[in-house]
Design an enzyme around this catalytic site. Structure first.
Site, mmCIF file in Angstrom:
data_model
loop_
_atom_site.group_PDB
_atom_site.id
_atom_site.type_symbol
_atom_site.label_atom_id
_atom_site.label_comp_id
_atom_site.label_asym_id
_atom_site.label_seq_id
_atom_site.Cartn_x
_atom_site.Cartn_y
_atom_site.Cartn_z
ATOM 1 N N LEU A 92 0.886 -1.154 0.000
ATOM 2 C CA LEU A 92 0.000 0.000 0.000
ATOM 3 C C LEU A 92 0.927 1.207 0.000
ATOM 4 C CD1 LEU A 92 -3.219 0.527 1.985
ATOM 5 C CD2 LEU A 92 -1.590 2.363 1.742
ATOM 6 N N VAL A 94 1.843 5.376 -1.363
ATOM 7 C CA VAL A 94 1.372 6.687 -1.809
ATOM 8 C C VAL A 94 2.564 7.474 -2.360
ATOM 9 C CG1 VAL A 94 0.304 8.861 -1.076
ATOM 10 C CG2 VAL A 94 -0.513 6.687 -0.126
ATOM 11 N N ASP A 128 1.562 -7.666 6.074
ATOM 12 C CA ASP A 128 2.835 -7.720 6.796
ATOM 13 C C ASP A 128 3.339 -6.289 6.901
ATOM 14 O OD1 ASP A 128 2.849 -10.520 6.971
ATOM 15 O OD2 ASP A 128 3.736 -10.705 4.982
ATOM 16 N N TYR A 138 -1.742 0.679 10.331
ATOM 17 C CA TYR A 138 -2.759 -0.357 10.215
ATOM 18 C C TYR A 138 -3.525 -0.539 11.526
ATOM 19 C CZ TYR A 138 -0.775 -1.478 5.702
ATOM 20 O OH TYR A 138 -0.354 -1.396 4.404
#
Length: 161
Positions: A92, A94, A128, A138
């Site tokens: 993930l 950006v 992970d 998270y």
């Protein structure tokens, strides 16, 4: 924050994407389409609706976790199969130009929604965490550690699990 559209990766121009971590940038530019062709991952991108620039991406793949690694609260609701199906959030990321604008949260929400609504069912979204900062990110959204692999975090896809 400009409006974003989150869509499957196709022929988007990835040449100028940079999150500041070379391994994640290189994967996105050179490897992800091969993994998609091999059907080992799906990749979704956030496109800046104003400038049509890629602002972020995430990958999802199918996986499994050992039932005995799950916390007791989750185990008791599941059938006694050795492996439990999960959706794995692989990356993930950006772009540097969009960091600090809550795009990571939007990408995470999109991944959760997609994993919750696929026809092949998964019990949880697994990730992970790369480092302590990622783990804290998270955890803010309800993920929790489990199993024998410390950076591994879980978020059940169905409320109440």
């Amino acid at each position: 924050m400009p409006p974003f559209v989150i869509e499957p990766l196709s022929n988007h121009d990835r040449a100028n994407f940079s999150c500041g971590v070379e391994s994640l940038d290189a994967y996105f530019r050179k490897q992800v389409t091969q993994d998609m062709r091999r059907r080992v991952t799906s990749c979704f991108v956030a496109v800046d609706d104003e400038g049509k620039r890629l602002a972020g991406y995430y990958t999802l793949s199918a996986g499994g976790v050992v039932l005995t690694d799950l916390p007791e609260a989750q185990k008791k609701r599941l059938p006694l199969y050795p492996l439990v199906p999960v959706a794995r959030l692989g990356r993930l990321v950006v772009d540097k130009n969009y960091q600090g604008q809550k795009l990571g949260a939007a990408l995470l929400w999109d991944a959760f929604e997609r994993a919750s609504h696929v026809e092949l069912l998964a019990f949880a979204l697994i990730v992970d965490a790369k480092d302590a900062k990622a783990k804290a990110f998270y955890e803010r959204f309800g993920f929790f550690s489990f199993g024998s692999t410390p950076p591994q975090l879980m978020l059940p896809l169905k409320k109440g699990q």
